[in-house]
Structures are given as structure tokens and as C-alpha cells.
Design a protein around this motif. Structure first.
Motif, PDB file in Angstrom:
ATOM      1  N   HIS A 209      11.770  -0.892 -11.033  1.00 39.96           N
ATOM      2  CA  HIS A 209      11.400   0.184 -11.952  1.00 39.96           C
ATOM      3  C   HIS A 209       9.921   0.108 -12.296  1.00 39.96           C
ATOM      4  N   LEU A 210       9.325   1.263 -12.342  1.00 37.40           N
ATOM      5  CA  LEU A 210       7.933   1.386 -12.770  1.00 37.40           C
ATOM      6  C   LEU A 210       7.884   2.128 -14.097  1.00 37.40           C
ATOM      7  N   MET A 211       6.932   1.744 -14.924  1.00 34.74           N
ATOM      8  CA  MET A 211       6.669   2.475 -16.155  1.00 34.74           C
ATOM      9  C   MET A 211       5.215   2.911 -16.156  1.00 34.74           C
ATOM     10  N   GLU A 212       4.993   4.171 -16.476  1.00 32.61           N
ATOM     11  CA  GLU A 212       3.621   4.646 -16.688  1.00 32.61           C
ATOM     12  C   GLU A 212       3.146   4.096 -18.031  1.00 32.61           C
ATOM     13  N   ALA A 213       2.221   3.149 -17.979  1.00 34.83           N
ATOM     14  CA  ALA A 213       1.796   2.464 -19.204  1.00 34.83           C
ATOM     15  C   ALA A 213       0.794   3.259 -20.017  1.00 34.83           C
TER      16      ALA A 213
ATOM     17  N   PRO B 227       0.812  -1.227   0.000  1.00 34.91           N
ATOM     18  CA  PRO B 227       0.000   0.000   0.000  1.00 34.91           C
ATOM     19  C   PRO B 227       0.841   1.271   0.000  1.00 34.91           C
ATOM     20  N   LYS B 228       2.008   1.257   0.672  1.00 38.59           N
ATOM     21  CA  LYS B 228       2.854   2.450   0.694  1.00 38.59           C
ATOM     22  C   LYS B 228       3.394   2.767  -0.696  1.00 38.59           C
ATOM     23  N   VAL B 229       3.839   1.748  -1.424  1.00 36.55           N
ATOM     24  CA  VAL B 229       4.348   1.976  -2.771  1.00 36.55           C
ATOM     25  C   VAL B 229       3.222   2.435  -3.686  1.00 36.55           C
ATOM     26  N   GLN B 230       2.059   1.826  -3.569  1.00 37.41           N
ATOM     27  CA  GLN B 230       0.924   2.237  -4.395  1.00 37.41           C
ATOM     28  C   GLN B 230       0.513   3.681  -4.080  1.00 37.41           C
TER      29      GLN B 230
ATOM     30  N   LEU C 131       2.455   6.032  -2.941  1.00 39.12           N
ATOM     31  CA  LEU C 131       3.483   6.906  -3.490  1.00 39.12           C
ATOM     32  C   LEU C 131       3.259   7.120  -4.984  1.00 39.12           C
ATOM     33  N   ALA C 132       3.013   6.034  -5.708  1.00 38.68           N
ATOM     34  CA  ALA C 132       2.798   6.152  -7.152  1.00 38.68           C
ATOM     35  C   ALA C 132       1.595   7.031  -7.464  1.00 38.68           C
ATOM     36  N   ARG C 133       0.547   6.875  -6.702  1.00 34.36           N
ATOM     37  CA  ARG C 133      -0.640   7.711  -6.923  1.00 34.36           C
ATOM     38  C   ARG C 133      -0.335   9.175  -6.621  1.00 34.36           C
ATOM     39  N   SER C 134       0.462   9.424  -5.579  1.00 36.38           N
ATOM     40  CA  SER C 134       0.799  10.812  -5.238  1.00 36.38           C
ATOM     41  C   SER C 134       1.623  11.469  -6.330  1.00 36.38           C
TER      42      SER C 134
END
Length: 263
Positions: A235-239, A94-97, A99-102
Motif C-alpha cells: 500500500h502507498l499513501m500520498e503523504a 523504476p516501474k512502480v515509481q 506508475l506512481a508519478r503517472s
């Protein structure tokens, strides 16, 4: 994040995997060594698997360990998030999710994961941009999350960055060669000579998170100290609205498409 320390469990496991004794040259961020690295199918086909890459100089000529096996690992990658429940739990936490949403990410997917850096043998990672290897159109869609599992100080290989370098575009790209050809990768463009005085060190304590823009130039020095500097990186990619280059070494597979972060 300290729950990731059972990485030692994986390192004990790797000690019995004799067929995977492959050195991973982190100086391989130069063309010559990346040609060597990319020509190995073990590396190129590791995107949907858990595979183990060893430091240089940890084996004798007969293939026997010169150091304790748990101290020999340079890198574990690249699909820990898919096959290991601990890493899956942290990656999709949930913390990583949150962060990504923020950060405004709408459809982030996980594209790569690795863990590394040993005492004495921890290899130098020369200056590079992640987008050279994880290229997208448009640029600016890849974000690295670097989690310190141990203190990362000057003496044991902390990260160094050139501030503002993410605004200059990508100087070169590593691309996958056509199937069946050797070497397995090649470079388009060249890495410029960079003024070492531009780099700023980023020492952090265990548990810290560093966000790495895909185009920022960064490096880490060889770890000559007695202390390891384990880090968990993904690594995350904005799809949404993004094209993942079909020339990238890392490609999704039918068995493991890039998994969405939000689950």
C-alpha cells in the motif's frame, strides 16, 4: 515481477520458527475475529518487522504441522520492503515509481506489505475496505498495488470488487485500543450487509497488477483448489497534505518511519 517467487525461500525459513505459530483468521475482517487478532501483540507490533501468520487448521493440538510447512502460511508481513532486498527492489522499482508519478502522487510512502493464499487452506477474505484499517484524513490517499505471482482465477481465490463502491465513504474503522488494554483493537461503525450479486470477479494471469482504491469494497473467496494463489501486495499513501490516523493499528516507528517510494 516473477523475481518475487523466491518467497519460497522465506516460507522454508518460517518452518523452523516455532514461536511464531499463530493463525491469522482472514475471516478476521469481522469484529469478533479482529478483536482476537488485534489483541495479539505479535500482530500489532508487526508493522516494522517480518512476521509470519498461519492458516487456521494447519496444526494439530500439539502444535505439529498437518500440512507441509511451506503450504501453511496465510500471510507474511508487514515490513518485507524494509528488511528483504528482493521485496525492497521490486517495491521501489523504476516501474512502480513511474506508475506512481503517472497517477500524480507527489510524496508517496510505503505503509504495508504482505504475501499470501495457499491451496485448500487459503482463507476467505470477507468484504472490506482497506481504508477501514489504513485510515487517513482526507480520505482517498491510500492505494493498494496487488501483484499476482501466480494465476488468480475463480477457483483459487481471485479478487472480487463492487464497482463504484469507492464513492460511498468508509462504513467502519478498526482502531487501536489504548496501550495495555484488551482487546487490542475495536471497531467504530459497522459493516453493512452487502448484496453479493454486486461483486464482480477479477481473474488475472501471473504478473498482472491490480490497483485498489482505499475505499473500494472487495473480497476474495476461500481457495479450495489444488493451486496456490500467491500475491504480493503493498500500500502507498500520498503523504503530501495527508494525516495518518494515530488510531490505526499500523503505526510508523522511530526504527522504521514510512519510507518514501521515490528513492
Amino acid at each position: 515481477m516473477t523475481a518475487l517467487l523466491p518467497t519460497a525461500r522465506i516460507m522454508e525459513w518460517v518452518a523452523i520458527i516455532s514461536f511464531s505459530r499463530r493463525s491469522f483468521p482472514t475471516q478476521g475482517l469481522n469484529p469478533h475475529l479482529l478483536h482476537w487478532q488485534g489483541s495479539t501483540d505479535y500482530f500489532l507490533s508487526s508493522g516494522d518487522k517480518i512476521r509470519f501468520f498461519f492458516e487456521k487448521g494447519v496444526f494439530d493440538k500439539q502444535g505439529n504441522f498437518l500440512v507441509p510447512p511451506e503450504k501453511s502460511i496465510n500471510k507474511i508481513g508487514h515490513a518485507l520492503h524494509a528488511h528483504d532486498p528482493i521485496f525492497r527492489c521490486v517495491t521501489h522499482s523504476p516501474k512502480v515509481q513511474a506508475l506512481a508519478r503517472s497517477l500524480g502522487l507527489q510524496m508517496p510512502v510505503v505503509v504495508q506489505i504482505l504475501v499470501r493464499h495457499q491451496p485448500h487452506f487459503g482463507g476467505e477474505v470477507t468484504p472490506h475496505q482497506d481504508a477501514s484499517f489504513l485510515y487517513t484524513e482526507p480520505l482517498g490517499r491510500v492505494l493498494g498495488l496487488w501483484i499476482a505471482l501466480e494465476d488468480a482465477m475463480l477457483e483459487n481465490g481471485c479478487l472480487w470488487f463492487i464497482p463504484g463502491s469507492h464513492r460511498g465513504g468508509v462504513s467502519r474503522r478498526m482502531v487501536r485500543a489504548p496501550a495495555g488494554s484488551a482487546p487490542g483493537t475495536s471497531f467504530l461503525g459497522s459493516e453493512p450487509i452487502r448484496d453479493n450479486s454486486l461483486f464482480v470477479p477479477t481473474p488475472v494471469l501471473r504478473g498482472a497488477l491490480i490497483l485498489i482504491h482505499g475505499e473500494v469494497v472487495h473480497k476474495s473467496e476461500r481457495n479450495f483448489s489444488d493451486r496456490s494463489r500467491q500475491a504480493y501486495t503493498f500500500h502507498l499513501m500520498e503523504a503530501a497534505g495527508t494525516v495518518w490516523s494515530p488510531d490505526n493499528w499500523l503505526q510508523p516507528t522511530p526504527e522504521l518511519p514510512f519510507p518514501p517510494l521515490y528513492i
